[in-house]
Motif scaffolding. Structure first.
Motif, mmCIF file in Angstrom:
data_model
loop_
_atom_site.group_PDB
_atom_site.id
_atom_site.type_symbol
_atom_site.label_atom_id
_atom_site.label_comp_id
_atom_site.label_asym_id
_atom_site.label_seq_id
_atom_site.Cartn_x
_atom_site.Cartn_y
_atom_site.Cartn_z
ATOM 1 N N LEU A 53 -30.594 28.163 -9.172
ATOM 2 C CA LEU A 53 -30.585 26.646 -9.279
ATOM 3 C C LEU A 53 -31.682 26.084 -8.335
ATOM 4 O O LEU A 53 -32.370 24.937 -8.770
ATOM 5 C CB LEU A 53 -29.177 26.088 -8.839
ATOM 6 C CG LEU A 53 -28.057 26.366 -9.964
ATOM 7 C CD1 LEU A 53 -26.645 25.946 -9.225
ATOM 8 C CD2 LEU A 53 -28.238 25.804 -11.163
ATOM 9 N N PHE A 54 -31.883 26.656 -7.266
ATOM 10 C CA PHE A 54 -33.082 25.972 -6.624
ATOM 11 C C PHE A 54 -34.193 26.198 -7.050
ATOM 12 O O PHE A 54 -35.199 25.096 -7.265
ATOM 13 C CB PHE A 54 -33.125 26.745 -5.137
ATOM 14 C CG PHE A 54 -34.073 26.007 -4.252
ATOM 15 C CD1 PHE A 54 -34.002 24.960 -3.563
ATOM 16 C CD2 PHE A 54 -35.366 26.810 -4.018
ATOM 17 C CE1 PHE A 54 -34.999 24.357 -2.819
ATOM 18 C CE2 PHE A 54 -36.359 26.365 -3.235
ATOM 19 C CZ PHE A 54 -36.111 25.295 -2.485
ATOM 20 N N LEU A 56 -34.877 26.189 -10.265
ATOM 21 C CA LEU A 56 -35.000 25.079 -11.316
ATOM 22 C C LEU A 56 -35.442 23.868 -10.811
ATOM 23 O O LEU A 56 -36.223 23.134 -11.560
ATOM 24 C CB LEU A 56 -33.706 25.030 -12.212
ATOM 25 C CG LEU A 56 -33.170 26.100 -13.203
ATOM 26 C CD1 LEU A 56 -32.084 25.678 -13.895
ATOM 27 C CD2 LEU A 56 -34.296 26.126 -14.294
ATOM 28 N N TYR A 57 -34.716 23.496 -9.696
ATOM 29 C CA TYR A 57 -34.970 22.188 -9.186
ATOM 30 C C TYR A 57 -36.557 22.076 -8.545
ATOM 31 O O TYR A 57 -37.003 21.048 -8.816
ATOM 32 C CB TYR A 57 -33.972 22.096 -7.896
ATOM 33 C CG TYR A 57 -34.233 20.854 -7.171
ATOM 34 C CD1 TYR A 57 -33.867 19.500 -7.807
ATOM 35 C CD2 TYR A 57 -34.762 20.872 -6.072
ATOM 36 C CE1 TYR A 57 -34.362 18.425 -6.942
ATOM 37 C CE2 TYR A 57 -35.142 19.516 -5.137
ATOM 38 C CZ TYR A 57 -34.737 18.507 -5.698
ATOM 39 O OH TYR A 57 -35.007 17.131 -5.048
ATOM 40 N N TYR A 60 -38.501 21.447 -11.575
ATOM 41 C CA TYR A 60 -38.502 19.839 -11.832
ATOM 42 C C TYR A 60 -39.376 18.950 -10.933
ATOM 43 O O TYR A 60 -39.825 18.072 -11.358
ATOM 44 C CB TYR A 60 -36.902 19.666 -11.577
ATOM 45 C CG TYR A 60 -36.708 18.170 -12.096
ATOM 46 C CD1 TYR A 60 -37.001 17.612 -13.322
ATOM 47 C CD2 TYR A 60 -36.357 17.277 -11.147
ATOM 48 C CE1 TYR A 60 -36.574 16.070 -13.871
ATOM 49 C CE2 TYR A 60 -36.230 15.894 -11.473
ATOM 50 C CZ TYR A 60 -36.154 15.436 -12.520
ATOM 51 O OH TYR A 60 -35.984 14.259 -12.827
ATOM 52 N N THR A 61 -39.411 19.384 -9.537
ATOM 53 C CA THR A 61 -40.027 18.537 -8.796
ATOM 54 C C THR A 61 -41.711 18.727 -8.768
ATOM 55 O O THR A 61 -42.494 17.829 -8.395
ATOM 56 C CB THR A 61 -39.578 18.884 -7.188
ATOM 57 O OG1 THR A 61 -40.236 20.262 -6.886
ATOM 58 C CG2 THR A 61 -38.246 18.774 -6.951
ATOM 59 N N ARG A 71 -36.782 11.117 -18.336
ATOM 60 C CA ARG A 71 -36.054 11.765 -17.294
ATOM 61 C C ARG A 71 -34.690 12.434 -17.914
ATOM 62 O O ARG A 71 -34.191 13.589 -17.557
ATOM 63 C CB ARG A 71 -35.625 11.044 -16.034
ATOM 64 C CG ARG A 71 -35.523 11.863 -14.875
ATOM 65 C CD ARG A 71 -35.431 11.051 -13.496
ATOM 66 N NE ARG A 71 -36.716 10.265 -13.530
ATOM 67 C CZ ARG A 71 -36.903 9.061 -12.671
ATOM 68 N NH1 ARG A 71 -35.767 8.538 -12.066
ATOM 69 N NH2 ARG A 71 -37.863 8.424 -12.715
ATOM 70 N N LYS A 75 -33.245 18.732 -19.275
ATOM 71 C CA LYS A 75 -32.033 19.449 -19.092
ATOM 72 C C LYS A 75 -31.942 20.619 -20.093
ATOM 73 O O LYS A 75 -32.740 20.610 -21.059
ATOM 74 C CB LYS A 75 -30.798 18.446 -19.392
ATOM 75 C CG LYS A 75 -30.725 17.859 -20.767
ATOM 76 C CD LYS A 75 -29.579 16.997 -21.072
ATOM 77 C CE LYS A 75 -29.456 16.431 -22.204
ATOM 78 N NZ LYS A 75 -28.205 15.513 -22.549
#
Length: 279
Positions: A53-54, A56-57, A60-61, A71, A75
């Motif tokens: 999950l991190f 993926l985040y 995204y950043t 935005r 997803k």
């Protein structure tokens, strides 16, 4: 004499009790050890999921600043409309931020495959929309094989100990059947990946339990997902005309996939015939 026999019997009884206590203590210790192993496995699973999950985040950043309307479409796609909206946003930034967009698709695909989350078919179609045909196909095959292998390893870590603990006889029976077909596992894996007889997540989870080695699992997945992925990539060129992912598969493509699946079993049949001939 009577006293001697009584003392002797009492001594044997004490020894028997001591052995029973020792056996009970050992069994209890083994149970605790097995339970601890399962708990550790589940903790590792949670840590791996959190790390994914991190990742993926983090991807995204790395995206440029998105408009508010864009935005909301970043997803994991769950339907064709989600896939079309996500593809529209990614295509807007693909030329200027090609590496970021490619990495985003790569990480999302592996995440879905690793944790057996539905939606990878939509990413396959999106890949066909965003990238050249063979770039998209290579990306999908590698992500499918890598993500499936991660799922395999997670099942080996967490699922295999549970099955061996609660269903040892059945697990042993499956493992013996796989062992007898060890030389044909690659071809069977290719066949299963092409055909829809068994869901991919089921194959990923059960393979380590029944002792399918990782190498034929990875290679069979890489090769086996290519034919259906090629159909999905081709469908990506007409992404906005699709209503559901089933529209990607025409009667002709289904027939071709069935023929390819049967061809994958030809080496198994030939080996069987040759064995009969020379034996």
């Amino acid at each position: 004499m009577t006293t001697s026999k009584t003392n002797s019997s009492s001594g044997f009884a004490d020894i028997s009790k001591t052995k029973n206590k020792s056996h009970g203590s050992t069994s209890h210790s083994k149970t605790n050890h097995s339970t601890l192993g399962v708990r550790q496995a589940m903790l590792c699973l949670l840590v791996i999921f959190s790390t994914a999950l991190f990742a993926l985040y983090f991807v995204y950043t790395q995206f440029p600043k998105l408009e508010l309307s864009e935005r909301e479409h970043i997803k994991l796609p769950r339907c064709m409309e989600d896939a079309q909206n996500l593809a529209r946003v990614l295509s807007h930034y693909k030329d200027r931020y090609f590496a970021v967009v490619l990495t985003a698709v790569f990480v999302m695909y592996i995440f879905l495959q690793t944790f057996a989350i539905p939606g990878s078919i939509f990413l396959s179609i999106i890949s066909g929309f965003l990238f050249p045909r063979y770039t998209a196909l290579l990306l999908i095959c590698f992500c499918s094989a890598t993500g499936a292998s991660f799922c395999y390893l997670l099942s080996y870590l967490a699922g295999r100990p549970i099955v061996n603990r609660y269903f040892p006889e059945r697990a042993l029976s499956w493992q013996e059947k796989v062992e007898r077909q060890r030389g044909n596992l690659l071809f069977y894996m290719i066949f299963l990946r092409i055909t829809p007889f068994l869901p991919n997540w089921f194959i990923n989870i059960t393979s380590p339990v029944i002792n399918v080695p990782l190498f034929p699992f990875f290679l069979g997945t890489f090769i086996g997902v290519a034919p259906p992925s090629l159909v999905a990539v081709q469908a990506g060129t007409t992404l906005y005309e699709l209503i559901s992912y089933q529209d990607a598969f025409s009667t002709t493509s289904v027939v071709l996939l069935a023929a390819t699946a049967l061809l994958s079993l030809v080496p198994v049949l030939l080996k069987h015939r040759l064995r009969e001939k020379f034996d």
